[in-house]
Scaffold this motif. Structure first.
Motif, PDB file in Angstrom:
ATOM      1  N   LEU A 228       0.811  -1.222   0.000  1.00 53.65           N
ATOM      2  CA  LEU A 228       0.000   0.000   0.000  1.00 53.65           C
ATOM      3  C   LEU A 228       0.843   1.270   0.000  1.00 53.65           C
ATOM      4  N   ARG A 229       2.153   1.126  -0.052  1.00 47.60           N
ATOM      5  CA  ARG A 229       3.036   2.284   0.100  1.00 47.60           C
ATOM      6  C   ARG A 229       2.886   3.300  -1.030  1.00 47.60           C
ATOM      7  N   ARG A 230       2.378   2.878  -2.207  1.00 48.98           N
ATOM      8  CA  ARG A 230       2.278   3.800  -3.330  1.00 48.98           C
ATOM      9  C   ARG A 230       0.922   4.504  -3.400  1.00 48.98           C
ATOM     10  N   GLN A 231       0.054   4.219  -2.426  1.00 44.29           N
ATOM     11  CA  GLN A 231      -1.247   4.888  -2.445  1.00 44.29           C
ATOM     12  C   GLN A 231      -1.141   6.407  -2.382  1.00 44.29           C
ATOM     13  N   PRO A 232      -0.269   6.986  -1.543  1.00 46.42           N
ATOM     14  CA  PRO A 232      -0.134   8.445  -1.569  1.00 46.42           C
ATOM     15  C   PRO A 232       0.271   8.983  -2.947  1.00 46.42           C
ATOM     16  N   GLU A 233       1.139   8.256  -3.632  1.00 43.24           N
ATOM     17  CA  GLU A 233       1.528   8.662  -4.985  1.00 43.24           C
ATOM     18  C   GLU A 233       0.351   8.536  -5.942  1.00 43.24           C
ATOM     19  N   MET A 234      -0.416   7.460  -5.804  1.00 47.39           N
ATOM     20  CA  MET A 234      -1.625   7.307  -6.624  1.00 47.39           C
ATOM     21  C   MET A 234      -2.584   8.473  -6.394  1.00 47.39           C
ATOM     22  N   LEU A 235      -2.748   8.860  -5.147  1.00 43.02           N
ATOM     23  CA  LEU A 235      -3.631   9.991  -4.832  1.00 43.02           C
ATOM     24  C   LEU A 235      -3.175  11.252  -5.543  1.00 43.02           C
ATOM     25  N   GLU A 236      -1.874  11.477  -5.555  1.00 46.63           N
ATOM     26  CA  GLU A 236      -1.352  12.677  -6.225  1.00 46.63           C
ATOM     27  C   GLU A 236      -1.610  12.612  -7.724  1.00 46.63           C
ATOM     28  N   VAL A 237      -1.368  11.449  -8.333  1.00 44.20           N
ATOM     29  CA  VAL A 237      -1.573  11.288  -9.778  1.00 44.20           C
ATOM     30  C   VAL A 237      -3.047  11.440 -10.135  1.00 44.20           C
ATOM     31  N   PHE A 238      -3.912  10.759  -9.413  1.00 47.21           N
ATOM     32  CA  PHE A 238      -5.338  10.807  -9.736  1.00 47.21           C
ATOM     33  C   PHE A 238      -5.921  12.188  -9.447  1.00 47.21           C
ATOM     34  N   SER A 239      -5.434  12.864  -8.428  1.00 42.91           N
ATOM     35  CA  SER A 239      -5.916  14.228  -8.161  1.00 42.91           C
ATOM     36  C   SER A 239      -5.533  15.174  -9.299  1.00 42.91           C
ATOM     37  N   ARG A 240      -4.372  14.934  -9.886  1.00 41.76           N
ATOM     38  CA  ARG A 240      -3.959  15.757 -11.033  1.00 41.76           C
ATOM     39  C   ARG A 240      -4.798  15.446 -12.264  1.00 41.76           C
ATOM     40  N   LEU A 241      -5.106  14.174 -12.482  1.00 40.78           N
ATOM     41  CA  LEU A 241      -5.826  13.784 -13.687  1.00 40.78           C
ATOM     42  C   LEU A 241      -7.333  13.977 -13.554  1.00 40.78           C
ATOM     43  N   PHE A 242      -7.893  13.724 -12.352  1.00 40.59           N
ATOM     44  CA  PHE A 242      -9.343  13.686 -12.168  1.00 40.59           C
ATOM     45  C   PHE A 242      -9.903  14.870 -11.400  1.00 40.59           C
ATOM     46  N   GLY A 243      -9.039  15.639 -10.744  1.00 41.26           N
ATOM     47  CA  GLY A 243      -9.507  16.721  -9.886  1.00 41.26           C
ATOM     48  C   GLY A 243      -9.287  16.374  -8.426  1.00 41.26           C
ATOM     49  N   PRO A 244      -9.515  17.311  -7.517  1.00 42.50           N
ATOM     50  CA  PRO A 244      -9.209  17.095  -6.100  1.00 42.50           C
ATOM     51  C   PRO A 244      -9.905  15.861  -5.532  1.00 42.50           C
ATOM     52  N   TYR A 245      -9.203  15.184  -4.631  1.00 42.07           N
ATOM     53  CA  TYR A 245      -9.803  14.033  -3.950  1.00 42.07           C
ATOM     54  C   TYR A 245     -11.065  14.494  -3.226  1.00 42.07           C
ATOM     55  N   PRO A 246     -12.186  13.764  -3.340  1.00 44.25           N
ATOM     56  CA  PRO A 246     -13.475  14.304  -2.924  1.00 44.25           C
ATOM     57  C   PRO A 246     -13.866  14.113  -1.467  1.00 44.25           C
ATOM     58  N   PHE A 247     -13.029  13.448  -0.643  1.00 36.42           N
ATOM     59  CA  PHE A 247     -13.422  13.176   0.733  1.00 36.42           C
ATOM     60  C   PHE A 247     -12.354  13.654   1.711  1.00 36.42           C
ATOM     61  N   ALA A 248     -12.688  13.570   3.012  1.00 36.98           N
ATOM     62  CA  ALA A 248     -11.782  14.082   4.036  1.00 36.98           C
ATOM     63  C   ALA A 248     -10.556  13.207   4.224  1.00 36.98           C
ATOM     64  N   GLY A 249     -10.653  11.944   3.864  1.00 39.16           N
ATOM     65  CA  GLY A 249      -9.538  11.024   4.002  1.00 39.16           C
ATOM     66  C   GLY A 249      -9.821   9.751   3.233  1.00 39.16           C
ATOM     67  N   TYR A 250      -8.841   8.856   3.228  1.00 38.82           N
ATOM     68  CA  TYR A 250      -8.984   7.575   2.533  1.00 38.82           C
ATOM     69  C   TYR A 250      -8.506   6.472   3.460  1.00 38.82           C
ATOM     70  N   THR A 251      -9.298   5.403   3.554  1.00 36.63           N
ATOM     71  CA  THR A 251      -9.014   4.291   4.458  1.00 36.63           C
ATOM     72  C   THR A 251      -8.995   2.984   3.680  1.00 36.63           C
ATOM     73  N   VAL A 252      -8.071   2.114   4.043  1.00 36.84           N
ATOM     74  CA  VAL A 252      -8.019   0.764   3.486  1.00 36.84           C
ATOM     75  C   VAL A 252      -8.099  -0.230   4.641  1.00 36.84           C
ATOM     76  N   VAL A 253      -8.946  -1.231   4.494  1.00 38.14           N
ATOM     77  CA  VAL A 253      -9.026  -2.350   5.432  1.00 38.14           C
ATOM     78  C   VAL A 253      -8.515  -3.599   4.725  1.00 38.14           C
ATOM     79  N   VAL A 254      -7.628  -4.330   5.371  1.00 38.22           N
ATOM     80  CA  VAL A 254      -7.166  -5.628   4.869  1.00 38.22           C
ATOM     81  C   VAL A 254      -7.694  -6.689   5.827  1.00 38.22           C
ATOM     82  N   THR A 255      -8.581  -7.552   5.350  1.00 38.31           N
ATOM     83  CA  THR A 255      -9.142  -8.582   6.221  1.00 38.31           C
ATOM     84  C   THR A 255      -8.133  -9.707   6.433  1.00 38.31           C
ATOM     85  N   ASP A 256      -8.346 -10.463   7.508  1.00 37.37           N
ATOM     86  CA  ASP A 256      -7.476 -11.603   7.789  1.00 37.37           C
ATOM     87  C   ASP A 256      -7.863 -12.817   6.956  1.00 37.37           C
ATOM     88  N   ASP A 257      -8.997 -12.736   6.251  1.00 36.80           N
ATOM     89  CA  ASP A 257      -9.461 -13.794   5.348  1.00 36.80           C
ATOM     90  C   ASP A 257      -9.112 -13.428   3.909  1.00 36.80           C
TER      91      ASP A 257
END
Length: 429
Positions: A228-257
């Motif tokens: 998940l280390r490249r997610q901040p970079e993805m956010l920067e790229v997608f914000s440039r291409l698509f416009g500002p990120y639309p929410f207050a934050g971004y969360t990822v859950v990884v289940t144990d299953d």
């Protein structure tokens, strides 16, 4: 922004009630272990017509008490439909608070798309609401064109972490129980509301102006951090291409299953243990789920007929990320997928695939190819201007295919019509 359109939805018959709209859900849930729930849902409802009754969606749970405007109401609950009769009619245009107290042992909704909604994991809970699973854990207006804000309070055993859509506003432990409160201030479709319960630890992923958080089982800490280390970079790229990120934050859950597929929720994505291998093996899926925060979550579909506006755009974001991160170019990927798609049955209409095919891989790929064809026709500058204007104009609203065609104009419409309305696969321009 055009929320609350096309209710009910013909792809999910028996869902929704177009006589009213819901602007806010206040959910208060008590979990005993992970298999039993008691809840109170307060819905802020506006009547579109004079209401002598209203119907909510609720599956597999028992109703204990109902009130409308603070007064006890009569109700009947058959199958997935909770029909409420207020003590007095509610006038058209009036706003009223509908309160439902309910309890039971939640489980998934079984239907054409398999099991969706509330699902028990080996040691925890996952809620995957798309497309009609939200009523497995709270009474609601379960159609994609209906958006509302949320406050979600959950009491659970302190051995578990609880993650929901929205910003974590409170975490308070009292003895063996912990109360978690999440607030979502942005309009959210019911299928994008979620609850995740497990033995997770919370990790902050630095490197972005947008707060990025991961909830991960301790045994998967190293693999998840790497993948998940490249997610901040993805956010920067997608914000440039698509416009500002639309929410207050971004969360990822990884289940144990292990999970068959990842899934998106509002401001949040969920991956299985099998999606973190420590070597970036699912990086395209990480990009896909992140892209849904713009396409599908902020800019939502008014009805499931238009699902390509979610999945085609997110699939194309995978190709864009590949190019931006040093992998194959979007053009190379488009040509490869076009050749593959040409070998598949030519029986899908992208603009109206039908409920049986709306999550077919061809919807994803053909939608992405249609966007690439438009990009090649108008050029990069005009294409990405169209995307940024689209996400700005319809931020936190709902859209249809006709809205997209009006957005791209007559020339774009003429190019896209064969991709959208014909079964035969058009050639790439």
């Amino acid at each position: 922004m055009r929320p609350d359109r096309q209710v009910p939805d013909r792809y999910v018959p028996g869902r929704g009630d177009d006589s009213f709209s819901v602007s806010h859900y206040d959910l208060d849930l008590d979990l005993r272990g992970t298999g039993s729930i008691s809840g109170r849902a307060r819905l802020t409802v506006t009547a579109r017509v004079d209401l002598t009754s209203l119907t909510l969606d609720l599956v597999g749970l028992g109703v204990d008490k109902v009130a409308v405007g603070g007064r006890a109401a009569r109700w009947r609950h058959r199958g997935s439909r909770l029909v409420i009769t207020p003590a007095a009619p509610v006038a058209a245009g009036s706003q009223v608070l509908v309160e439902v107290r309910y309890s039971g042992e939640p489980g998934p909704q079984r239907g054409p798309w398999g099991e969706v909604g509330w699902e028990e994991l080996t040691d925890g809970v996952l809620v995957a609401g798309q497309p009609d699973g939200a009523p497995t854990w709270f009474p609601c207006q379960d159609v994609p064109g209906s958006k509302a804000t949320y406050a979600t309070q959950v009491r659970a055993d302190s051995t578990y972490s609880v993650v929901a859509h929205g910003v974590l506003a409170l975490q308070s432990r009292g003895g063996s129980r912990t109360t978690w409160v999440y607030e979502m201030a942005d309009p959210t479709a019911t299928y994008l509301a979620t609850l995740q319960v497990g033995r997770y630890e919370r990790l902050a992923l630095p490197g972005s102006d947008v707060p990025v958080t991961a909830w991960v089982p301790p045994r998967l800490h190293g693999r998840a951090t790497q993948d998940l280390r490249r997610q901040p970079e993805m956010l920067e790229v997608f914000s440039r291409l698509f416009g500002p990120y639309p929410f207050a934050g971004y969360t990822v859950v990884v289940t144990d299953d292990d999970l068959e597929i990842p899934l998106e929720s509002q401001g949040l994505s969920v991956f299985g243990a099998n999606h973190v291998d420590g070597a970036g093996g699912s990086e395209r899926l990480v990009a896909h789920e992140l892209a849904h925060q713009w396409f599908g979550n902020s800019v939502g579909v008014a009805a499931w007929q238009h699902v390509w506006l979610n999945e085609g755009f997110a699939c194309y974001a995978e190709w864009l990320w590949s190019q931006e991160s040093g992998g194959p170019s979007a053009d190379d990927l488009a040509r490869t997928h076009h050749r593959r798609l040409a070998q598949e049955p030519q029986d899908l209409v992208l603009s109206d695939p039908g409920p049986d095919l709306m999550f077919d891989d061809r919807v994803y790929t053909r939608g992405a190819l249609a966007l690439h064809a438009l990009r090649r026709s108008v050029g990069d500058g005009a294409f990405f201007d169209l995307l940024r204007e689209w996400t700005a104009t319809h931020r936190h609203g709902t859209v249809t295919t006709d809205d997209w065609l009006a957005h791209v104009g007559p020339a774009g419409t003429a190019l896209l019509r064969p991709w959208l309305d014909d079964t035969a696969l058009p050639p790439m321009p």
